[in-house]
Design an enzyme around this catalytic site. Structure first.
Site, short mmCIF file in Angstrom:
data_model
loop_
_atom_site.label_atom_id
_atom_site.label_comp_id
_atom_site.label_asym_id
_atom_site.label_seq_id
_atom_site.Cartn_x
_atom_site.Cartn_y
_atom_site.Cartn_z
N HIS A 98 0.90 -1.12 0.16
CA HIS A 98 -0.01 0.16 0.15
C HIS A 98 0.87 1.24 0.15
CE1 HIS A 98 -2.16 -2.97 2.52
NE2 HIS A 98 -3.35 -2.58 2.08
N ASP A 144 2.20 2.01 3.13
CA ASP A 144 2.88 1.06 3.81
C ASP A 144 4.62 1.30 3.81
OD1 ASP A 144 0.92 -0.74 4.19
OD2 ASP A 144 1.45 -1.77 2.38
C1 XLS Z 1 -7.57 -6.46 4.55
C2 XLS Z 1 -7.10 -6.83 2.96
C3 XLS Z 1 -5.99 -5.85 2.56
C4 XLS Z 1 -5.92 -5.73 0.90
C5 XLS Z 1 -4.99 -4.80 0.38
O1 XLS Z 1 -8.02 -7.40 5.07
O2 XLS Z 1 -6.65 -8.03 2.87
O3 XLS Z 1 -4.74 -6.07 3.08
O4 XLS Z 1 -5.22 -7.03 0.70
O5 XLS Z 1 -5.42 -3.42 1.02
#
Ligand code: XLS
Ligand code: NI
Ligand code: NI
Length: 439
Positions: free
Chosen positions: A100, A103
């Site tokens: 993301h 991140d």
């Molecule tokens: C959250 C989601 C997230 C997505 C990406 O539950 O799995 O991690 O994969 O935003």
């Protein structure tokens, strides 16, 4: 040797009799399975957020993770994480990673400051990618952590938030193009609602579709040709997430004319939260031609929330690989470990053990699934079970020659209906036999 995972060498395949926790027992990247290497079948990806950013915080307690890069802070920490990330990618030999925007770099006071931070880290990542074998499977925008997204992003009641989210995804698409991402993911973190008493459901769904159309248009404008993916989840953080499951998401995409532009990124733990098996979600997407990519993890059956465990359940990895093989692979998608080590597994080496466990579990699943398909174990059983549709009245039905008149006439003459057993237990025993016996 690297500086963050000092005690770890490049993880090698040592075979099933190895006792070395830092070696693969089943994942042998170059091994050919059905004309393709394991590495190409599995297309593993490391999730940046769980592995380099998360600290082990849970709703009841503070972070527990011991991370050698945590001696830094701010942008220095962001840079140290990039170094640690590429060191781990190399040691694991993973072909992909995913992140993301938030991140990889901290938010600044303004959107331009945030983008500046991002640009600095993106330049660093791009530089690493010149010599690294690890490519970007996908990136995405975090539109759920910051308090501005309290009411959602594209489905927020506040148009200023919609605009901010658009600016964030615009930057995300530019990032995807710049780093050569193979996909771009939308997980609607807060795209849902808490109560209908304050919600204009139709406007929110229309706006979500408007937002996605704008993203598709912008990708075309800048020449980003990666696959768009949408990731269903039924709940958390909102009570009702709009992209509840594969079927709901597919119908949303079709209703708004987005099904040509999007495929699904399906996560095992989201499937179980939705009250489905992982393989159910994969099958639903596959039969609609919309299976794009996978977030490889598992939920804990004793807990009702998104625990994002590393996948170790061989039934689940086998049946998932069965669907993926039947789909002809994942194309430009992959198996992204959207998974975190337990809060009690706080040492850096646990990150390596966890990925080794996940990679071995999927490698084993791949081998067993391949053999099951090669031997037509379920295909023959299924063909036999539906054989009444290959001739006579059944063939008339599937070929569109039957109607209620002809069917009534037939039924009046065939009142001794004879059914055959579905053989569920026998088929499950066959699955066990393959799991235990396949070499
Ligand atoms: C959250 C989601 C997230 C997505 C990406 O539950 O799995 O991690 O994969 O935003
Ligand atoms: Ni996910
Ligand atoms: Ni998740």
């Amino acid at each position: 040797m690297g500086i963050y995972f000092e005690s770890v060498n490049k993880v090698a395949y040592e075979g099933k009799s190895s006792k070395n926790p830092l070696a693969f027992k089943y994942y042998n990247p170059e091994e050919m399975i059905g004309g393709k290497t394991m590495k190409d079948h599995l297309r593993f990806s490391v999730a940046y957020w769980h592995t380099f950013t998360a600290d082990g915080t849970d709703p009841f307690g503070a972070g527990t993770m011991e991370r050698p890069w945590d001696r830094f802070s701010g942008m220095d920490l962001a840079k140290a994480r990039v170094e640690a990330a590429f060191e781990l990618f190399e040691k694991l030999g993973v072909p992909f990673f995913a992140f993301h925007d938030r991140d990889i770099a901290p938010e600044g006071k303004t959107l331009s400051e945030t983008n500046e931070n991002l640009n600095t880290i993106l330049a660093m990542i791009k530089d690493y990618m010149k010599t690294s074998n690890t490519k970007l499977l996908w990136n995405t925008a975090n539109m759920f952590t910051n308090r501005r997204f309290v009411h959602g992003a594209a489905t927020a009641c506040n148009a200023d938030v919609f605009a901010y989210a658009a600016a964030q995804v615009k930057k995300g698409l530019e990032t995807a193009k710049e780093l050569g991402a193979e996909n771009y993911v939308f997980w609607g973190g807060r795209e849902g609602y808490e109560t209908l008493l304050n919600t204009d459901l139709k406007l929110e769904l229309d706006n979500m579709a408007r937002f996605l159309h704008m993203a598709v248009d912008y990708a075309k404008e800048i020449g980003f040709t990666g696959q768009f993916l949408i990731e269903p989840k039924p709940k958390e953080p909102t009570t009702h997430q709009y992209d509840t499951d594969a079927a709901t998401t597919i119908s949303f995409l079709k209703q708004y004319g987005l099904d040509q532009s999007f495929k699904l990124n399906l996560e095992a733990n989201h499937a179980t939260l939705a009250g489905h098996t992982f393989e159910h979600e994969l099958r639903v997407a596959r039969t609609s031609g919309l299976l794009g990519s996978v977030d490889a993890n598992q939920g804990n059956p004793l807990l009702g929330w998104d625990t994002d465990e590393f996948p170790t359940d061989l039934y689940s990895t086998t049946l998932a690989m069965y669907e993926i093989l039947q789909n002809g692979g994942l194309g430009c998608g992959g198996l992204n470990f959207d998974a975190k080590v337990r809060r009690t597994s706080f040492e850096p080496d646990d990150l390596v053990y966890a990925h080794v466990a996940g990679m071995d579990s999927f490698a084993r699943g791949l081998k067993v699934a391949h053999k099951l398909i090669e031997d037509r174990v379920f295909e023959d059983a299924i063909a036999e079970r539906y054989s009444s549709y290959t001739e006579g009245i059944g063939l008339d039905i599937v070929e569109g020659r039957a109607n209620f008149h002809t069917l009534e006439a037939y039924a009046l003459n065939h009142h001794n209906i004879k059914n055959v057993s579905g053989r569920t237990e026998h088929l499950k025993a066959m699955l066990n036999q393959y799991l235990l016996e396949v070499e």
